[in-house]
Enzyme design. Structure first.
Site, mmCIF file in Angstrom:
data_model
loop_
_atom_site.group_PDB
_atom_site.id
_atom_site.type_symbol
_atom_site.label_atom_id
_atom_site.label_comp_id
_atom_site.label_asym_id
_atom_site.label_seq_id
_atom_site.Cartn_x
_atom_site.Cartn_y
_atom_site.Cartn_z
ATOM 1 N N HIS A 1 0.850 -1.175 0.020
ATOM 2 C CA HIS A 1 -0.004 -0.050 -0.053
ATOM 3 C C HIS A 1 1.017 1.191 0.112
ATOM 4 C CE1 HIS A 1 0.961 -0.844 4.247
ATOM 5 N NE2 HIS A 1 0.535 0.174 4.569
ATOM 6 N N HIS B 1 1.576 3.803 1.966
ATOM 7 C CA HIS B 1 2.068 4.554 3.148
ATOM 8 C C HIS B 1 3.439 4.560 3.142
ATOM 9 C CE1 HIS B 1 -1.911 4.087 5.915
ATOM 10 N NE2 HIS B 1 -1.794 5.262 5.001
ATOM 11 N N HIS C 1 6.142 1.652 3.840
ATOM 12 C CA HIS C 1 6.023 0.616 2.905
ATOM 13 C C HIS C 1 6.530 0.856 1.708
ATOM 14 C CE1 HIS C 1 3.774 -1.979 6.072
ATOM 15 N NE2 HIS C 1 3.490 -0.746 6.529
ATOM 16 N N HIS D 1 -7.434 -0.475 5.132
ATOM 17 C CA HIS D 1 -6.570 0.622 5.843
ATOM 18 C C HIS D 1 -5.899 1.399 4.963
ATOM 19 C CE1 HIS D 1 -2.860 1.076 8.400
ATOM 20 N NE2 HIS D 1 -2.124 1.049 7.460
ATOM 21 N N ASP E 1 -0.579 -3.797 5.963
ATOM 22 C CA ASP E 1 -1.263 -3.803 7.098
ATOM 23 C C ASP E 1 -2.569 -4.038 7.262
ATOM 24 O OD1 ASP E 1 1.138 -2.388 7.859
ATOM 25 O OD2 ASP E 1 0.604 -0.212 7.930
ATOM 26 N N HIS F 1 4.198 -5.478 10.224
ATOM 27 C CA HIS F 1 4.723 -5.059 11.367
ATOM 28 C C HIS F 1 4.684 -6.048 12.591
ATOM 29 C CE1 HIS F 1 4.311 -0.540 10.629
ATOM 30 N NE2 HIS F 1 3.435 -1.001 9.807
#
Length: 286
Positions: free
Chosen positions: A89, A91, A94, A143, A167, A205
């Site tokens: 994704h 973010h 990442h 997410h 995530d 994570h």
């Protein structure tokens, strides 16, 4: 804490493009008999990047390679050439390593143009190969709306298969609903729950201890959670050696219809239960 994978460092991202098992004693990545290997690379404070390796060709993809120097060092240690990057994704923790000059010809796979340096946009059910490793894309919006999980397998069948969940799914937990709803997260986790139960979960994570504590507060009598707790106490790395089947037994976010979750959330339709459960987790301070 959980063995060396929890020892992570915060390093600055470089530019990437130009211009396993329920209670196994050994990791899949240590077996010479496998065509497909997956090597975790701890980055930042609690993130995981991964190397997805075709062992017969020594070619690999870097999954969520935030810290390119660290991923590059891991590839050199493994004796493999990185030929692609796979992003779960957009973010930055990442996708932030996608802008690396180290691999100017490597395609960057991901779910939207919000992903830095994207060259290969994918959608649900798209498929591609990393050398001899097969990759199937699973759209799991919530997410973020561009969240893609990647189910990986090889032609030999010697590896039980794995899924990079970013995530979306964590060991005993799930990601926050930054761009989605409880109904969407329920749909995403239900989709992942349809994978073969032996599929190894490779999440984004290391949140296992906190997720376990919350799950126990919701479902204290769940024997599967006691098994997860023992794995942690024994030094097993859950994010590398747990499966989709395990998550369906101990993850409260995949057990919305269970009596403990229904009681804790007040019940109702699944989207509302998921929203209520996520709120409980957000406010949990145990």
């Amino acid at each position: 804490m959980l063995l060396p994978r929890l020892s992570k460092s915060c390093l600055t991202a470089a530019r990437f493009t130009s211009s396993p098992l329920r209670s196994a004693s050994a990791s899949f990545s240590s077996s010479a008999a496998l065509r497909m290997k997956i090597v975790p690379v701890p980055v930042r404070d609690d993130n995981y990047a991964y190397l997805l390796i075709d062992d017969t060709t020594n070619k690999a993809a870097a999954v969520d390679p935030y810290d390119v120097p660290k991923v590059k060092a891991a590839a050199e240690q493994a004796g493999v050439q990185i030929i692609a990057a796979i992003t779960t994704h957009h973010h930055f923790d990442h996708s932030g390593g996608n802008q690396a000059t180290a691999y100017p010809d490597a395609p960057i796979y991901g779910g939207s143009d919000k992903i830095s340096a994207l060259t290969k946009q994918v959608k649900d059910k798209d498929e591609f190969n990393v050398a001899g490793v097969h990759v199937r894309c699973l759209a799991t919006p919530c997410h973020t709306q561009d969240s893609i999980c990647y189910y990986v397998s090889d032609s030999t069948g010697s590896h039980p298969g794995g899924v990079f969940t970013g995530d979306t799914l964590f060991v005993a937990g799930c990601g926050r609903f930054f761009e989605g709803t409880g109904a969407e997260m329920h749909a995403a986790l239900s989709y992942l729950g349809k994978l073969p139960p032996q599929t190894v979960v490779y999440d984004g994570h290391e949140y296992t201890k906190g997720s376990l504590a919350f799950a126990k507060s919701i479902d204290p009598d769940n024997a599967a959670l006691a098994r997860l707790e023992k794995l942690i106490k024994d030094g097993v790395i859950p994010a590398e050696r747990t499966t989709v089947g395990d998550e369906k037994e101990w993850n409260p976010f995949m057990r919305l219809d269970s009596a403990p979750v229904q009681k804790a959330t007040g019940g109702g339709e699944e989207g509302a239960v998921m929203d209520a459960l996520r709120t409980l987790k957000n406010n949990y301070r145990g």
